[in-house]
Design a protein around this motif. Structure first.
Motif, PDB file in Angstrom:
ATOM      1  N   ARG A 183      -8.062   8.014   3.179  1.00  0.00           N
ATOM      2  CA  ARG A 183      -6.837   8.253   2.424  1.00  0.00           C
ATOM      3  C   ARG A 183      -5.979   7.007   2.346  1.00  0.00           C
ATOM      4  O   ARG A 183      -6.037   6.151   3.217  1.00  0.00           O
ATOM      5  N   THR A 184      -5.204   6.935   1.278  1.00  0.00           N
ATOM      6  CA  THR A 184      -4.141   5.937   1.225  1.00  0.00           C
ATOM      7  C   THR A 184      -2.843   6.638   0.849  1.00  0.00           C
ATOM      8  O   THR A 184      -2.854   7.681   0.189  1.00  0.00           O
ATOM      9  N   VAL A 185      -1.747   6.071   1.299  1.00  0.00           N
ATOM     10  CA  VAL A 185      -0.422   6.597   0.975  1.00  0.00           C
ATOM     11  C   VAL A 185       0.414   5.463   0.419  1.00  0.00           C
ATOM     12  O   VAL A 185       0.468   4.380   1.006  1.00  0.00           O
ATOM     13  N   GLU A 186       1.031   5.703  -0.706  1.00  0.00           N
ATOM     14  CA  GLU A 186       1.937   4.694  -1.245  1.00  0.00           C
ATOM     15  C   GLU A 186       3.069   5.349  -2.005  1.00  0.00           C
ATOM     16  O   GLU A 186       3.038   6.548  -2.301  1.00  0.00           O
ATOM     17  N   LEU A 187       4.066   4.545  -2.296  1.00  0.00           N
ATOM     18  CA  LEU A 187       5.221   5.046  -3.041  1.00  0.00           C
ATOM     19  C   LEU A 187       4.954   4.958  -4.523  1.00  0.00           C
ATOM     20  O   LEU A 187       4.354   4.005  -5.002  1.00  0.00           O
TER      21      LEU A 187
ATOM     22  N   ARG B  79      -0.716  -4.099  -4.610  1.00  0.00           N
ATOM     23  CA  ARG B  79      -0.261  -3.798  -3.250  1.00  0.00           C
ATOM     24  C   ARG B  79      -1.346  -4.107  -2.226  1.00  0.00           C
ATOM     25  O   ARG B  79      -2.530  -3.960  -2.501  1.00  0.00           O
ATOM     26  N   CYS B 232       3.267  -2.477   0.081  1.00  0.00           N
ATOM     27  CA  CYS B 232       2.250  -1.915   0.978  1.00  0.00           C
ATOM     28  C   CYS B 232       1.649  -0.622   0.458  1.00  0.00           C
ATOM     29  O   CYS B 232       2.334   0.226  -0.110  1.00  0.00           O
ATOM     30  N   ARG B 233       0.363  -0.481   0.678  1.00  0.00           N
ATOM     31  CA  ARG B 233      -0.340   0.783   0.485  1.00  0.00           C
ATOM     32  C   ARG B 233      -0.975   1.105   1.823  1.00  0.00           C
ATOM     33  O   ARG B 233      -1.857   0.389   2.296  1.00  0.00           O
ATOM     34  N   LEU B 234      -0.514   2.164   2.467  1.00  0.00           N
ATOM     35  CA  LEU B 234      -1.023   2.502   3.793  1.00  0.00           C
ATOM     36  C   LEU B 234      -2.398   3.137   3.654  1.00  0.00           C
ATOM     37  O   LEU B 234      -2.604   4.020   2.817  1.00  0.00           O
ATOM     38  N   THR B 235      -3.331   2.699   4.483  1.00  0.00           N
ATOM     39  CA  THR B 235      -4.677   3.276   4.426  1.00  0.00           C
ATOM     40  C   THR B 235      -4.992   3.943   5.750  1.00  0.00           C
ATOM     41  O   THR B 235      -4.783   3.377   6.818  1.00  0.00           O
TER      42      THR B 235
END
Lengths: 247, 247
Positions: A183-187, B79, B232-235
């Motif tokens: 998974r990735t999370v971003e705004l 990102r 940033c893109r959190l993975t």
DNA sequence: CAGTGGTCTAGACCACCGG
DNA sequence: CGGTGGTCTAGACCACTGT
């Protein structure tokens, strides 16, 4: 030099305003209570409405306020913790909190999705739409992209409509073996369609969770879930930690 | 059934503007290129500067643009994917990408942190500060909260300063057995101090990752990491999925 | 309908950066 | 220093919600 610059950095008005309002929210307002309207508040603090709005925007971004056109500004409840963990299950597996809405076919998908799926341009895809709701409030909207070639068994799903069609496609997906996911999370900001579904205005801040499902060494599905950033706190729990606390 | 959906809704100017600019960015600009200044752009599109700015703000929120006071507006690179997964390791364990900055003691912590740690008000805590950097660009700032009672062995760390002191506290933490951890992700706005560390203005949107570390059935540490939401893109990867693709 | 938040304007000044 | 983005103002009108 005559007039020596004081050490103080001039704090922007809206920033100071935000602090003041934030403290007032803690001490003088209850959840759900409606604030005075923007024109009155601006006058009370001696600033232009645009400046007051800049402070309110920040507070709304932080989930402290909720503004609704034609209604007013209310004090928001604490953010809802939303579990995103569900390890190693296909979308639509038993026990997930999503409600299928419908499904459609398309041969054009966002470039970012196509890249994840490693599909050729123009390749036919199923697009399943789902929503996630808690206590009547929409939390998230989702699009699941599945190459038609990966689920040949659901060709006749085309005869169905609405949730039934979405179920049919997802059921076919679940017959495959899921070997991995990440998974990735971003705004992001809500597209017009998502915004409508989330009961927000277009451009509202959202947390975009992109899940890649791997089966047989290949990415077989990609889910793009957009959560309301103002009301949601995503939780990536591990059952063992939770169990420890409960026991 | 077909809702004939007759014509509706004048699209806000800033929304249309954002779309136009977004397409222009894709086709006519290279990463790092500087755009015309806001006054020129506004004139070119026949709108007020405030309206143009509303569109730019959205694009910056989506990570498409980067604006710097006194310099100009540039096209942002895609990102950065930032791994947040590192399962079951204490902060500061070998191989994590954080750089200890310093450590301090305090008897007051944010209410949300105190709740997670289940500490009594006034209980003494270590607060370790760390940063995360990639290619010279600051990505995130972090505060790790550790009750002093949980790490009695590092009492003499008080004699140290700077990174050495931070290392000493974290080393003590690593001697405990880590039995679980979980995380939450939510949207926030940068506090003044974080903003300085992240090279942004106060209030800039950030992704706040709160990690709870469990040891011996009790929460022994809480890390609050604030990532620049624009870059940033959190993975949250799983090594097996990654391995599959690599192999 | 009246009242709310959302959009938009045309200015002004400030804080910061580079040459 | 000149040029940039950041803040702020005092208005105006629009779109939506409730009654």
């Amino acid at each position: 030099m005559g007039t020596t610059q004081l050490e103080t950095v001039p704090e922007p008005k809206y920033w100071h305003l935000k602090t003041v309002l934030s403290e007032a929210l803690d001490s003088e307002f209850a959840v759900g209570e409606i604030l005075p309207n923007e024109r009155d508040l601006a006058a009370r603090f001696g600033v232009a409405r645009a400046t007051l709005r800049q402070a309110l925007e920040q507070l709304e971004l932080e989930g402290r306020l909720q503004r609704r056109r034609g209604v007013g500004t209310t004090v928001a409840p604490p953010r809802v913790g939303v579990a995103v963990a569900a390890r190693h299950t296909w979308p639509g597996a038993a026990g997930d909190d999503w409600q299928p809405v419908d499904s459609a076919q398309s041969d054009t998908v966002p470039a970012a999705v196509a890249r994840l799926l490693e599909t050729a341009p123009g390749e036919l895809m199923h697009i399943v739409r789902r929503t996630r709701v808690t206590e009547g409030q929409p939390l998230a909207a989702e699009l699941v992209y599945i190459p038609a070639a990966a689920v040949p068994g659901c060709a006749e799903a085309e005869l169905l409509t609405g949730p039934a069609r979405a179920y049919a496609v997802l059921r076919e997906l679940q017959s495959l073996e899921l070997t991995g996911q990440d998974r990735t999370v971003e705004l992001g900001s809500a597209r017009a369609e998502d915004a409508r579904q989330l009961d927000r205005l277009p451009g509202a801040p959202v947390l975009v969770v992109t899940t890649r499902y791997v089966s047989g060494g290949r990415t077989t599905a990609v889910a793009v879930s957009t959560y309301r950033a103002d009301t949601c706190r995503l939780t990536f729990g591990e059952s063992d930690a939770v169990a420890l606390l409960a026991g």
